[in-house]
Scaffold this active site. Structure first.
Site, PDB file in Angstrom:
ATOM      1  N   GLU A 170      61.862  25.316  66.314  1.00  0.00           N
ATOM      2  CA  GLU A 170      62.153  24.060  65.639  1.00  0.00           C
ATOM      3  C   GLU A 170      60.920  23.515  64.956  1.00  0.00           C
ATOM      4  O   GLU A 170      59.803  23.703  65.437  1.00  0.00           O
ATOM      5  CB  GLU A 170      62.583  23.014  66.668  1.00  0.00           C
ATOM      6  CG  GLU A 170      63.894  23.329  67.314  1.00  0.00           C
ATOM      7  CD  GLU A 170      64.192  22.375  68.461  1.00  0.00           C
ATOM      8  OE1 GLU A 170      63.857  21.178  68.351  1.00  0.00           O
ATOM      9  OE2 GLU A 170      64.746  22.835  69.458  1.00  0.00           O
ATOM     10  N   CYS A 213      55.757  18.537  61.917  1.00  0.00           N
ATOM     11  CA  CYS A 213      55.459  18.880  63.302  1.00  0.00           C
ATOM     12  C   CYS A 213      55.910  20.317  63.493  1.00  0.00           C
ATOM     13  O   CYS A 213      57.060  20.649  63.198  1.00  0.00           O
ATOM     14  CB  CYS A 213      56.238  17.936  64.213  1.00  0.00           C
ATOM     15  SG  CYS A 213      56.106  18.354  65.953  1.00  0.00           S
ATOM     16  N   CYS A 252      58.151  27.642  76.377  1.00  0.00           N
ATOM     17  CA  CYS A 252      56.874  27.151  76.888  1.00  0.00           C
ATOM     18  C   CYS A 252      56.836  27.390  78.388  1.00  0.00           C
ATOM     19  O   CYS A 252      57.881  27.382  79.046  1.00  0.00           O
ATOM     20  CB  CYS A 252      56.757  25.645  76.607  1.00  0.00           C
ATOM     21  SG  CYS A 252      55.172  24.927  77.093  1.00  0.00           S
ATOM     22  N   CYS A 302      56.510  20.977  82.147  1.00  0.00           N
ATOM     23  CA  CYS A 302      56.552  19.504  82.244  1.00  0.00           C
ATOM     24  C   CYS A 302      57.988  19.075  82.536  1.00  0.00           C
ATOM     25  O   CYS A 302      58.926  19.545  81.894  1.00  0.00           O
ATOM     26  CB  CYS A 302      56.054  18.857  80.959  1.00  0.00           C
ATOM     27  SG  CYS A 302      54.357  19.328  80.553  1.00  0.00           S
ATOM     28  N   CYS A 361      60.456  17.567  79.696  1.00  0.00           N
ATOM     29  CA  CYS A 361      60.435  18.205  78.378  1.00  0.00           C
ATOM     30  C   CYS A 361      61.535  19.250  78.243  1.00  0.00           C
ATOM     31  O   CYS A 361      61.803  20.015  79.165  1.00  0.00           O
ATOM     32  CB  CYS A 361      59.072  18.854  78.153  1.00  0.00           C
ATOM     33  SG  CYS A 361      58.938  19.668  76.548  1.00  0.00           S
ATOM     34  N   CYS A 393      61.383  17.852  71.173  1.00  0.00           N
ATOM     35  CA  CYS A 393      61.159  19.279  70.907  1.00  0.00           C
ATOM     36  C   CYS A 393      61.979  20.132  71.850  1.00  0.00           C
ATOM     37  O   CYS A 393      61.998  19.907  73.042  1.00  0.00           O
ATOM     38  CB  CYS A 393      59.699  19.634  71.117  1.00  0.00           C
ATOM     39  SG  CYS A 393      58.607  18.433  70.423  1.00  0.00           S
TER      40      CYS A 393
HETATM   41  N1  SAH Z   1      52.130  21.450  74.860  1.00  0.00           N
HETATM   42  C1  SAH Z   1      51.493  20.489  74.015  1.00  0.00           C
HETATM   43  C2  SAH Z   1      52.146  20.285  72.664  1.00  0.00           C
HETATM   44  C3  SAH Z   1      53.641  20.274  72.589  1.00  0.00           C
HETATM   45  S1  SAH Z   1      54.468  18.884  73.293  1.00  0.00           S
HETATM   46  C4  SAH Z   1      51.362  19.160  74.750  1.00  0.00           C
HETATM   47  O1  SAH Z   1      51.811  19.067  75.873  1.00  0.00           O
HETATM   48  O2  SAH Z   1      50.757  18.255  74.209  1.00  0.00           O
HETATM   49  C5  SAH Z   1      54.115  17.566  72.206  1.00  0.00           C
HETATM   50  C6  SAH Z   1      54.255  16.197  72.822  1.00  0.00           C
HETATM   51  O3  SAH Z   1      55.634  15.860  73.040  1.00  0.00           O
HETATM   52  C7  SAH Z   1      53.579  16.112  74.165  1.00  0.00           C
HETATM   53  O4  SAH Z   1      52.858  14.901  74.283  1.00  0.00           O
HETATM   54  C8  SAH Z   1      54.763  16.131  75.090  1.00  0.00           C
HETATM   55  O5  SAH Z   1      54.436  15.614  76.341  1.00  0.00           O
HETATM   56  C9  SAH Z   1      55.768  15.311  74.312  1.00  0.00           C
HETATM   57  N2  SAH Z   1      57.142  15.389  74.812  1.00  0.00           N
HETATM   58  C10 SAH Z   1      57.732  16.384  75.497  1.00  0.00           C
HETATM   59  N3  SAH Z   1      58.990  16.056  75.836  1.00  0.00           N
HETATM   60  C11 SAH Z   1      59.205  14.804  75.380  1.00  0.00           C
HETATM   61  C12 SAH Z   1      60.319  13.920  75.423  1.00  0.00           C
HETATM   62  N4  SAH Z   1      61.454  14.228  76.014  1.00  0.00           N
HETATM   63  N5  SAH Z   1      60.174  12.697  74.836  1.00  0.00           N
HETATM   64  C13 SAH Z   1      59.022  12.362  74.224  1.00  0.00           C
HETATM   65  N6  SAH Z   1      57.959  13.174  74.135  1.00  0.00           N
HETATM   66  C14 SAH Z   1      58.035  14.378  74.715  1.00  0.00           C
END
Ligand code: SAH
Length: 371
Positions: free
Chosen positions: A113, A126, A133, A137, A140, A357
């Site tokens: 995406e 973006c 991944c 987290c 996510c 994402c």
């Molecule tokens: N792995 C890297 C980059 C990809 S995620 C990182 O962790 O920074 C990019 C951003 O989107 C990160 O800050 C991540 O925590 C956030 N993100 C992930 N899931 C999300 C969600 N459901 N709502 C808002 N932000 C989210």
């Protein structure tokens, strides 16, 4: 030995995929690599620059469009190389915010995406750095099916080229954030090559200052990036002001505690002169209270910091996590600001279009599997 729990990512070089396809991908090649290709074909060196511009700047989809290259060279390239690595599968447009989310298909059938945001001050995108991944987290969507593979530099840059194609004539993409699916610092070499390619003035010509790499906090990668001597913006996904809470949300926090990850971020700021962005997702009742805001303020006081608050995008696979209402968001912001910390709230960019994402890809895969 804080780092002993970290096993660096070892997966097959995705470039091998293309070897299987028997054709050499053009996106991902530097000008020098294209010059070598031209030399192998007995072509003059200036052809490399022409080809480079067609691939990255003009982003054509067809070798026949390369009007300044001789027909026999175009034919040869068409038979032996790949001009585009991505195919647009679906797009979702949110008229209200001017945001479009794309789902692209790669040569091996993987899906990624990317998002195009058209704002009054310019166009930003973006992009994704890995298929899936492995960071895990808990809030996510990208991590739901684990990691499939790294993207190549070409597949990262091609997302930008494909979205540049969507813009009206004369408009360009000026800002890139590596905040799509994946952990960029686990795919360090391809990501850095992609960043250099997107910066190249003969290509997309995007300033390093307008490129942001977002990381969950891979400390060795942050340190290595600080040594590159490039004024790239670093964004650190913090999301919690204590180790205990951060470990609940982000498994990577079990390897590097806050003290270490914050030290690495500060060091990045000092070495590059760039203000580091600290991303903080607000999840209702989990990390968005006034006490967490005060703890966060204490952590960051005195550093060259900018906090970007991100009201959580609800994720279908994570129903337990909810986005807080605007009062809670504002209260959190006020506490940070009253402690002298520059704070912005990320404008919600397309909650209606599965903007968190990984969601579009997850949905496409569910559909495919009949769920
Ligand atoms: N792995 C890297 C980059 C990809 S995620 C990182 O962790 O920074 C990019 C951003 O989107 C990160 O800050 C991540 O925590 C956030 N993100 C992930 N899931 C999300 C969600 N459901 N709502 C808002 N932000 C989210």
């Amino acid at each position: 030995m804080q780092e002993s729990g970290y096993v660096p990512l070892k997966i097959a070089d995705p470039a091998l995929l293309f070897a299987e396809l028997g054709r050499q991908p053009l996106p991902g090649m530097s000008l020098e690599e294209m010059a070598d290709l031209m030399a192998d074909l007995g072509e003059p060196r200036f052809r490399a620059k022409q080809l480079f511009q067609w691939v990255y700047q003009k982003g054509v989809k067809d070798f026949d469009a390369m009007t300044n290259l001789p027909a026999r060279l175009r034919q040869h390239l068409a038979g032996t190389t790949m001009l585009r690595l991505l195919e647009k599968e679906t797009e979702q447009h949110d008229r209200r915010t001017g945001t479009t989310k794309y789902l692209f298909r790669l040569a091996d059938g993987s899906q990624v995406e990317a998002v195009l945001m058209r704002q009054s001050w310019g166009n930003s995108v973006c992009v994704t750095t890995q298929v899936g991944c492995r960071m895990g987290c808990t809030f996510c969507a990208s991590t739901v099916g684990g990691l499939v593979r790294n993207l190549t530099a070409g597949e990262i840059v091609d997302q930008i080229v494909m979205m540049q194609r969507e813009l009206p004539q004369g408009e360009r993409i000026s800002t890139v954030v590596l905040m799509g699916s994946g952990e960029p610092l686990e795919n360090y070499d391809h990501v850095l090559k992609a960043v250099r390619l997107m910066h190249d003035p003969e290509g997309l010509n995007i300033g390093y200052r307008h490129i942001t790499i977002s990381t969950s906090g891979i400390v060795p990668g942050m340190r290595r990036l600080a040594e590159e001597g490039l004024p790239i913006t670093l964004a650190l996904s913090l999301h919690a002001p204590t180790d205990e809470l951060r470990r609940q949300l982000m498994p990577v926090a079990r390897i590097w505690p806050l003290a270490e990850v914050l030290a690495a971020a500060r060091e990045y700021g000092e070495k590059t002169g760039r203000r580091v962005t600290y991303e903080y997702i607000l999840i209702e009742g989990v990390n968005d209270g006034p006490e967490e805001a005060r703890q966060l303020a204490r952590l960051l006081k005195g550093t060259l910091a900018h906090v970007n608050l991100i009201p959580m995008n609800p994720v279908a696979e994570r129903p337990q996590y909810r986005r807080p209402g605007p009062e809670r968001v504002n209260r959190f912001k006020e506490i940070l600001e009253s402690n002298g910390i520059a704070t912005t709230v990320r404008r919600e960019m397309g909650g209606e279009i599965d903007a968190a994402c990984g969601q579009l890809r997850n949905r496409a895969q569910r559909k495919h599997m009949g769920r």
